[in-house]
Write an enzyme that holds these catalytic residues in place. Structure first.
Site: not given
Ligand code: MN
Length: 740
Positions: A92-93
């Site tokens: 996700e990051d």
């Protein structure tokens, strides 16, 4: 941890300590000791999140470590889940992909991380709250691997514990969502401790004042409460010790949130919540088969000492709750004259009650390996989710699981969730996004793999739509579309494409009639359609326009034979327009005692729209059976409809719109202050943004004020309302209302 300073000197040590804590907890559990892979996952995540901090200022990696700790120590999950928890925000990051994770940690962990990544976009995205319902469905439909849900639960719990450092508006949103989705789901999964904590934390942020007030009262009444408890429990403890039991007993306070709920639902002050606490007795027992007997022995001992409340004994040992909860509850009259609940459990039951089913398999160590044991209880949870048994009323009340089997939930590349009917295809998604995307769709990418547009989707798929300007709507698409919306849009587009052919056909027909000296009436048309066995006007025009059909003598004979004189015809036609004479409807036998369903499909409609009031689906309407036996639909508000009701009661039929009826013309009047570019903005909003077809557009501007009359093709009143609301938001627009 929150008030410690995060300086470079101590934070490295703090991170290592936090991770060691996770590892130690894991090593103390009964799981296999797969330390190596956990350590690797930790190093990988730490490297990936390097230099990133949370809003609170702490290094980001502390979050995944905390989530891993919850997953392991509070839910009881094993190494695979601990690794997935450590890695849950990496894709996700950071720049790492699911493929990277798979390469380093294998397929299983990669799948879990992929699942967690998918959920995360939806839930933290801007539309999260509106999509709460979708999300809850998703959790249930996507329980392919329930560990995704459990780790997500751990993630949410940690986010709630650290919610204080979020911006207030986010706090409110996340707290509401937690109460709405996560707490009930935790309950459903038997994660009682987590459920209680989530509820209390949400409550604290949503109602800070009430939370504080109740907490204060709990504190100030504590001394008195513990004196009462000691009086009450002493004789029981004595007796149980006499019986030779190994046990612990404590008073268990109701959570702040449940106290508040009780005060709210019963409209009572804090002081009148008599069951503020329960006595909990947890006994040790190595032999599971003896547990039930011991529970009832304790029950007997207590009822010898205190008076039993006749209706409040709950035997959740013989009939465990759907979420796995087992215990024996009874309520007795305490020394101070108040009822006290006593909960009797073995330590095994207690652990299941607090940690949920994850604790279950811990007691079965030694038979088979970790994965298969794990699978057993994962399956159990899945069964709970799938089985709407009457025991599960608490959560299933609000959730109708059987509905889910007919729906799937997919993601856009931006993480938005779309709920679609089962068997939906890439093309359905394209139309769902925008009709223009639908018309130009050539293929799709499902989970990054190229697929044809007829590809059927599964819940949880990530779908990207590929378009090409050279693509045009195809008739055969109708065969694999599942959504009504897409079908309607496609049919409308196909009809539009046929428009030139139809225009040509109509011209041919009209010329033919005028050559024969016959006026164009419904009656004539019906006869012609009968001769060529065609369904409707459109079919006739298309057949003529594409030269599949030429009008011949049969046609002339048909309408010449029984035709009344021209004069009569003209007379009747005028009369029809004005008065609707009474010869009983000839064509369709319509039962006016039954509600007539207004439908339309490829072959046309079974009704006509009155051109005095032009109602559309969603409007309250009635039907009037005209001289041809056709149902003419009027708005109930139409003045003409009132006249008809009064004069031709027997030809009025109650009507209802079928769910999907096609597209209709609606007129909208927009007024506002003229400015440069406003028209362009308007049209762009309507035709591209809202994907609505504009049929007519009249604009009049005078002294900086403009009026715009718009005819648009819509499916129902909802679209019109939506359109008006959106148009009103354009700078300069003062009014936007439907005029018919
Ligand atoms: Mn997270």
């Amino acid at each position: 941890m929150d008030d410690r300073k995060y300086t470079p000197e101590n934070e490295e040590r703090m991170i290592e300590e936090a991770f060691q804590d996770v590892l130690n907890g894991y090593l103390n559990s009964n799981h296999r000791k797969k330390v190596e892979i956990i350590e690797r996952a930790y190093r990988f995540a730490k490297e990936a999140h390097k230099g990133i901090r949370r809003r609170s200022g702490e290094p980001y990696i502390l979050h995944p470590i905390a989530v891993a700790k919850i997953a392991s120590q509070e839910i009881g999950l094993g190494s695979t889940s601990i690794c997935a928890a450590l890695l849950h925000d990496v894709v996700e990051d950071t720049d790492y992909t699911v493929e990277d994770i798979e390469q380093h940690f294998g397929k299983k962990i990669a799948q879990l991380v992929a699942g967690l990544t998918k959920i995360s976009g939806g839930i933290f995205g801007d539309k999260a709250s509106a999509q709460a319902e979708n999300f809850r469905k998703l959790l249930l439909t996507m329980s392919e691997d329930i560990r995704v849900v459990l780790i997500k639960m751990a993630d949410r719990l940690h986010n709630m514990r650290t919610l204080g450092s979020m911006a207030p508006n986010k706090q409110y949103k996340i707290a509401g969502e937690t109460l709405y989705i996560y707490a009930p789901l935790a309950h459903r999964l038997g994660l009682f401790a987590i459920k209680t904590e989530l509820e209390d934390l949400s409550f604290k942020y949503e109602h800070p004042v009430a939370y504080q007030r109740i907490s204060d009262k709990i504190k100030s009444s504590e001394a008195k409460r513990s004196a009462v408890y000691n009086d009450f429990s002493a004789p029981i403890k004595e007796k149980l010790t006499e019986m030779g039991l190994r046990f612990e007993a404590h008073s268990r306070l109701k959570s702040v949130y449940s106290i508040w709920r009780k005060m709210e639902t019963k409209h009572i002050p804090f002081e009148e919540v008599y069951d503020l606490y329960a006595m909990r007795i947890i006994f040790d027992c190595d032999d599971v088969s003896q547990e039930k007997t011991i529970c009832w022995n304790i029950y007997a001992a207590i009822t010898d000492l205190y008076r039993l409340h006749p209706d409040r004994t709950r035997d959740w040992i013989s009939n465990p709750k759907a979420n796995g909860y087992q215990a024996l509850h009874l309520t007795v009259m305490g020394t101070d004259g108040n009822w006290v609940e006593v909960q009797i459990r073995s330590s095994r039951m207690d652990e299941i009650a607090e940690k949920g089913f994850a604790a279950h398999w811990k007691y079965k160590i030694g038979e088979g390996d970790e994965e298969s044991e794990l699978n057993v209880w994962l399956r159990t949870i899945k069964d709970i989710l799938n089985d709407p048994s009457p025991n599960a009323i608490d959560f299933l009340d609000t959730l109708k699981l059987n509905l889910f089997s007919s729906e799937i939930v997919v993601f856009t590349p931006k993480g938005e969730l779309l709920t679609l009917p089962k068997n939906s295809t890439v093309l359905d998604v394209a139309f769902e996004l925008h009709s223009q995307i639908g018309f130009h769709c050539i293929a799709g990418k499902v989970n990054h793999r190229l697929v044809p547009l007829s590809h059927r989707l599964q819940s949880g798929d990530q779908v990207e739509v590929l378009t090409s300007q050279s693509q045009t709507p195809q008739a055969e698409w109708i065969n694999f579309l599942a959504t009504a919306k897409a079908k309607t849009r496609l049919r409308a587009a196909l009809r539009r494409e046929q428009q030139p052919v139809m225009d040509r056909g109509r011209k041919i027909f009209e010329e033919f009639l005028s050559k024969q000296g016959v006026p164009m009436t419904n009656e004539v048309l019906t006869k012609v359609l009968g001769v060529y066995r065609l369904q409707n006007r459109e079919e006739l025009y298309v057949a003529l326009g594409s030269e599949d059909l030429t009008l011949d003598d049969n046609c002339v004979k048909a309408f010449k034979k029984q035709s009344p004189s021209l004069l009569t015809k003209i007379f009747r036609r005028n009369k029809v327009r004005e008065e609707f004479p009474d010869p009983a409807p000839a064509k369709n036998k319509i039962n006016t005692k039954e509600t007539y369903i207004l439908r339309s499909d490829d072959n046309g409609s079974n009704f006509k729209i009155a051109d005095c009031c032009c109602p559309i689906p969603g409007d309250d309407v009635m039907g009037f059976i005209d001289e041809n036996g056709d149902v003419v639909v009027h708005a109930l508000t139409c003045p003409r409809a009132n006249v008809l009701k009064a004069s031709y009661g027997s030809r009025i039929v109650a009507t209802r719109w079928a769910v999907e009826t096609g597209e209709f013309l609606a007129s909208i009047r927009i007024e506002g202050i003229d400015r440069m570019g406003i028209l362009q903005e308007l049209i762009q909003m309507i035709s591209t943004h809202l994907a609505i077809n504009i049929r007519k557009l009249d604009i009049e501007a005078e002294n900086e004020v403009f009026h715009c009359d718009l005819s648009v093709l819509v499916e129902d009143t909802g679209v019109v309302t939506d359109l008006c609301n959106k148009v009103k938001k354009i700078n300069g627009v003062k009014r936007a209302t439907r005029t018919s």
